[in-house]
Design a protein around this motif. Structure first.
Motif, PDB file in Angstrom:
ATOM      1  N   LEU A 178       0.676  -1.298   0.037  1.00 58.50           N
ATOM      2  CA  LEU A 178      -0.019  -0.078  -0.114  1.00 58.50           C
ATOM      3  C   LEU A 178       0.874   1.256  -0.158  1.00 58.50           C
ATOM      4  CD1 LEU A 178      -2.593  -1.329   2.564  1.00 58.50           C
ATOM      5  CD2 LEU A 178      -2.955  -0.790   0.135  1.00 58.50           C
ATOM      6  N   HIS A 179       2.015   1.229  -0.487  1.00 59.36           N
ATOM      7  CA  HIS A 179       2.885   2.532  -0.832  1.00 59.36           C
ATOM      8  C   HIS A 179       2.035   3.304  -1.634  1.00 59.36           C
ATOM      9  CE1 HIS A 179       6.731   0.397   0.566  1.00 59.36           C
ATOM     10  NE2 HIS A 179       5.906   0.662   1.476  1.00 59.36           N
ATOM     11  N   GLU A 193       0.030  -5.774   6.296  1.00 59.05           N
ATOM     12  CA  GLU A 193       0.221  -4.245   5.349  1.00 59.05           C
ATOM     13  C   GLU A 193      -1.122  -3.722   5.706  1.00 59.05           C
ATOM     14  OE1 GLU A 193       2.200  -2.268   2.190  1.00 59.05           O
ATOM     15  OE2 GLU A 193       2.687  -3.686   3.601  1.00 59.05           O
ATOM     16  N   TRP A 194      -2.053  -3.949   5.993  1.00 56.72           N
ATOM     17  CA  TRP A 194      -3.352  -3.140   6.463  1.00 56.72           C
ATOM     18  C   TRP A 194      -3.091  -2.491   7.602  1.00 56.72           C
ATOM     19  CZ3 TRP A 194      -6.557  -0.243   4.400  1.00 56.72           C
ATOM     20  CH2 TRP A 194      -8.038   0.029   4.980  1.00 56.72           C
ATOM     21  N   ASN A 195      -2.758  -3.362   8.605  1.00 51.61           N
ATOM     22  CA  ASN A 195      -2.486  -2.787   9.921  1.00 51.61           C
ATOM     23  C   ASN A 195      -1.409  -1.657  10.011  1.00 51.61           C
ATOM     24  OD1 ASN A 195      -4.078  -4.490  10.762  1.00 51.61           O
ATOM     25  ND2 ASN A 195      -2.813  -5.996  11.568  1.00 51.61           N
ATOM     26  N   GLU A 196      -0.316  -1.949   9.164  1.00 57.71           N
ATOM     27  CA  GLU A 196       0.676  -0.707   9.099  1.00 57.71           C
ATOM     28  C   GLU A 196       0.116   0.508   8.182  1.00 57.71           C
ATOM     29  OE1 GLU A 196       5.593   0.019   8.363  1.00 57.71           O
ATOM     30  OE2 GLU A 196       4.606  -1.948   8.072  1.00 57.71           O
ATOM     31  N   MET A 197      -0.477   0.124   7.213  1.00 63.30           N
ATOM     32  CA  MET A 197      -1.194   1.326   6.506  1.00 63.30           C
ATOM     33  C   MET A 197      -2.087   2.321   7.474  1.00 63.30           C
ATOM     34  SD  MET A 197      -1.666   2.627   3.764  1.00 63.30           S
ATOM     35  CE  MET A 197      -2.810   3.213   2.249  1.00 63.30           C
ATOM     36  N   ARG A 198      -2.460   1.666   8.416  1.00 60.79           N
ATOM     37  CA  ARG A 198      -3.306   2.318   9.438  1.00 60.79           C
ATOM     38  C   ARG A 198      -2.663   3.165  10.434  1.00 60.79           C
ATOM     39  NH1 ARG A 198      -8.060  -1.371  10.696  1.00 60.79           N
ATOM     40  NH2 ARG A 198      -6.368  -2.686  10.568  1.00 60.79           N
ATOM     41  N   LYS A 199      -1.391   2.285  10.955  1.00 56.50           N
ATOM     42  CA  LYS A 199      -0.861   2.877  11.972  1.00 56.50           C
ATOM     43  C   LYS A 199       0.834   2.937  11.518  1.00 56.50           C
ATOM     44  CE  LYS A 199      -4.122   1.546  15.665  1.00 56.50           C
ATOM     45  NZ  LYS A 199      -4.261   0.699  16.795  1.00 56.50           N
ATOM     46  N   PRO A 200       1.134   3.733  10.895  1.00 59.96           N
ATOM     47  CA  PRO A 200       2.532   3.513  10.045  1.00 59.96           C
ATOM     48  C   PRO A 200       3.484   4.147  11.344  1.00 59.96           C
ATOM     49  CG  PRO A 200       1.592   5.592   9.427  1.00 59.96           C
ATOM     50  CD  PRO A 200       0.404   4.886  10.069  1.00 59.96           C
ATOM     51  N   ASN A 201       4.695   3.646  11.124  1.00 58.97           N
ATOM     52  CA  ASN A 201       5.971   4.003  12.038  1.00 58.97           C
ATOM     53  C   ASN A 201       6.370   5.321  11.574  1.00 58.97           C
ATOM     54  OD1 ASN A 201       7.794   3.231  10.076  1.00 58.97           O
ATOM     55  ND2 ASN A 201       7.467   1.084  10.790  1.00 58.97           N
ATOM     56  N   VAL A 202       7.718   5.687  12.000  1.00 55.62           N
ATOM     57  CA  VAL A 202       8.209   6.936  11.694  1.00 55.62           C
ATOM     58  C   VAL A 202       8.766   6.863  10.330  1.00 55.62           C
ATOM     59  CG1 VAL A 202      10.318   6.282  12.724  1.00 55.62           C
ATOM     60  CG2 VAL A 202       9.835   8.774  12.721  1.00 55.62           C
ATOM     61  N   HIS A 244       4.038  -6.785   2.349  1.00 54.38           N
ATOM     62  CA  HIS A 244       4.260  -7.246   0.976  1.00 54.38           C
ATOM     63  C   HIS A 244       4.005  -8.580   0.568  1.00 54.38           C
ATOM     64  CE1 HIS A 244       6.314  -7.910  -2.849  1.00 54.38           C
ATOM     65  NE2 HIS A 244       6.287  -6.792  -3.245  1.00 54.38           N
ATOM     66  N   SER A 245       3.156  -8.536  -0.541  1.00 51.90           N
ATOM     67  CA  SER A 245       2.743  -9.912  -1.099  1.00 51.90           C
ATOM     68  C   SER A 245       3.217  -9.925  -2.530  1.00 51.90           C
ATOM     69  CB  SER A 245       1.266 -10.115  -0.729  1.00 51.90           C
ATOM     70  OG  SER A 245       0.988  -9.904   0.489  1.00 51.90           O
ATOM     71  N   ILE A 246       3.028 -11.191  -3.041  1.00 47.76           N
ATOM     72  CA  ILE A 246       3.154 -11.410  -4.579  1.00 47.76           C
ATOM     73  C   ILE A 246       1.949 -12.336  -4.848  1.00 47.76           C
ATOM     74  CG2 ILE A 246       5.699 -11.497  -4.374  1.00 47.76           C
ATOM     75  CD1 ILE A 246       4.171 -14.705  -5.005  1.00 47.76           C
ATOM     76  N   ILE A 247       1.773 -12.301  -6.369  1.00 42.79           N
ATOM     77  CA  ILE A 247       0.610 -13.168  -6.761  1.00 42.79           C
ATOM     78  C   ILE A 247       1.247 -13.991  -7.776  1.00 42.79           C
ATOM     79  CG2 ILE A 247      -1.216 -12.550  -8.441  1.00 42.79           C
ATOM     80  CD1 ILE A 247      -1.282  -9.579  -7.121  1.00 42.79           C
ATOM     81  N   CYS A 248       0.485 -15.241  -7.601  1.00 39.12           N
ATOM     82  CA  CYS A 248       0.841 -16.371  -8.697  1.00 39.12           C
ATOM     83  C   CYS A 248      -0.381 -17.038  -9.246  1.00 39.12           C
ATOM     84  CB  CYS A 248       1.782 -17.236  -7.679  1.00 39.12           C
ATOM     85  SG  CYS A 248       2.142 -18.767  -8.598  1.00 39.12           S
ATOM     86  N   PHE A 249      -0.175 -17.490 -10.470  1.00 38.27           N
ATOM     87  CA  PHE A 249      -1.445 -17.904 -11.244  1.00 38.27           C
ATOM     88  C   PHE A 249      -0.633 -19.196 -11.826  1.00 38.27           C
ATOM     89  CE2 PHE A 249      -3.788 -18.434 -15.301  1.00 38.27           C
ATOM     90  CZ  PHE A 249      -4.921 -18.745 -14.578  1.00 38.27           C
ATOM     91  N   GLU A 250      -1.614 -20.304 -11.709  1.00 37.35           N
ATOM     92  CA  GLU A 250      -1.370 -21.555 -12.372  1.00 37.35           C
ATOM     93  C   GLU A 250      -2.418 -22.194 -12.933  1.00 37.35           C
ATOM     94  OE1 GLU A 250       1.654 -24.202 -10.286  1.00 37.35           O
ATOM     95  OE2 GLU A 250       1.425 -22.632  -8.614  1.00 37.35           O
TER      96      GLU A 250
END
Length: 280
Positions: free
Chosen positions: A112-113, A143-152, A195-201
């Protein structure tokens, strides 16, 4: 707009904006004489980076990988500092394909950068509203948790304007989630903690979207990680793991940021055997 068919999936790259960031930051400790042979650099030591969401059409569903940098979300100072030369044309591109933002079923947020998440919201009636009104938005719980409460450190890239208007649409997952048969998101960490990746098979057909642990074709070397990475050693191991998996599958690797290639396919030895270039 370039299109690639992989198994039963159809991928289309949508123009989501263009930035120019410092090449040294994008290649970390790798010396410029090495990385500049693999990726062009301008006189300001900046490299061009697209922010182009990928539209996936599969099983009568329409999904986006990330959302671009949106429109009118950045200040003049931010536009200058991030070298923004173009903002989003995602809505116009969807319209050209015969779709609207309401046709998007899912948005898969690798992280979510700001350069991935600004396109999640849009200005409407003087207020920020969800850009994809009916979509379920998936991202990792971390990621969602840090998005809402980012660090310095992360406060510079996790912005309330990109999450507050869409929080009712977000469905966080823990470590791994199958979105549709054969299509999964996997939490890797590295570039960001969530961070996540996406994989399709689909049978022998496969693509892996490495997101920002391999943002461009020039980052194939597992040791070439970004100075922006919060956990660079985690990025190294995650990239090595998924590249090895992709090599065995002869998978396509797709890109959100690469200004020159949309996707590359590698053989079991990591050699390029097929490519899709970005058309100017």
């Amino acid at each position: 707009m370039e299109t690639l068919h992989i198994g039963r999936a159809r991928l289309t790259w949508l123009p989501g904006g263009v930035t120019h960031l410092d090449g040294g930051a994008m290649f970390g400790v790798v010396p410029k004489p090495l990385w500049s042979k693999k990726y062009p650099v301008n006189e300001r030591n900046q490299i061009e980076l697209r922010t182009d969401p990928i539209l996936i059409e599969i099983d009568d569903k329409k999904l986006l990988i990330d959302s671009g940098i949106g429109n009118d979300k950045l200040t003049d100072k931010q536009i200058r500092n991030f070298g923004v030369s173009e903002q989003s044309h995602v809505v116009l591109s969807l319209n050209k394909l015969g779709y609207s933002t309401e046709d998007i079923d899912y948005v898969l947020m690798t992280h979510l950068h700001f350069d991935h998440a600004c396109g999640l919201t849009k200005w409407q009636g003087g207020e920020l509203q969800p850009a994809f009104e009916k979509a379920i938005i998936y991202t990792s719980k971390t990621e969602w948790n840090e998005m809402r409460k980012p660090n310095v450190r992360s406060a510079n890239t996790y912005w309330e304007s990109n999450w507050k208007p869409i929080e009712q649409l977000v469905h966080p997952f823990s470590e791994r989630m199958e979105i549709l048969p054969g299509l999964q998101m996997v939490h890797t960490g590295g570039h960001s903690d969530g961070h996540s990746i996406i994989c399709f098979e689909d049978g022998e057909d496969c693509f892996i979207h490495m997101a920002d642990i391999m943002p461009t074709n020039a980052h194939q070397n597992p040791l070439w990680v970004l100075a922006y990475d919060d956990f660079p050693v985690t990025s190294v191991y995650a990239k090595q793991k998924w590249l090895d998996y992709g090599y065995k599958k002869k998978a396509w690797v797709t890109f959100y940021h690469d200004a020159y290639y949309r996707a590359l396919r590698y053989d079991r030895n990591g050699k390029i055997v097929d490519q899709m270039k970005r058309v100017e």
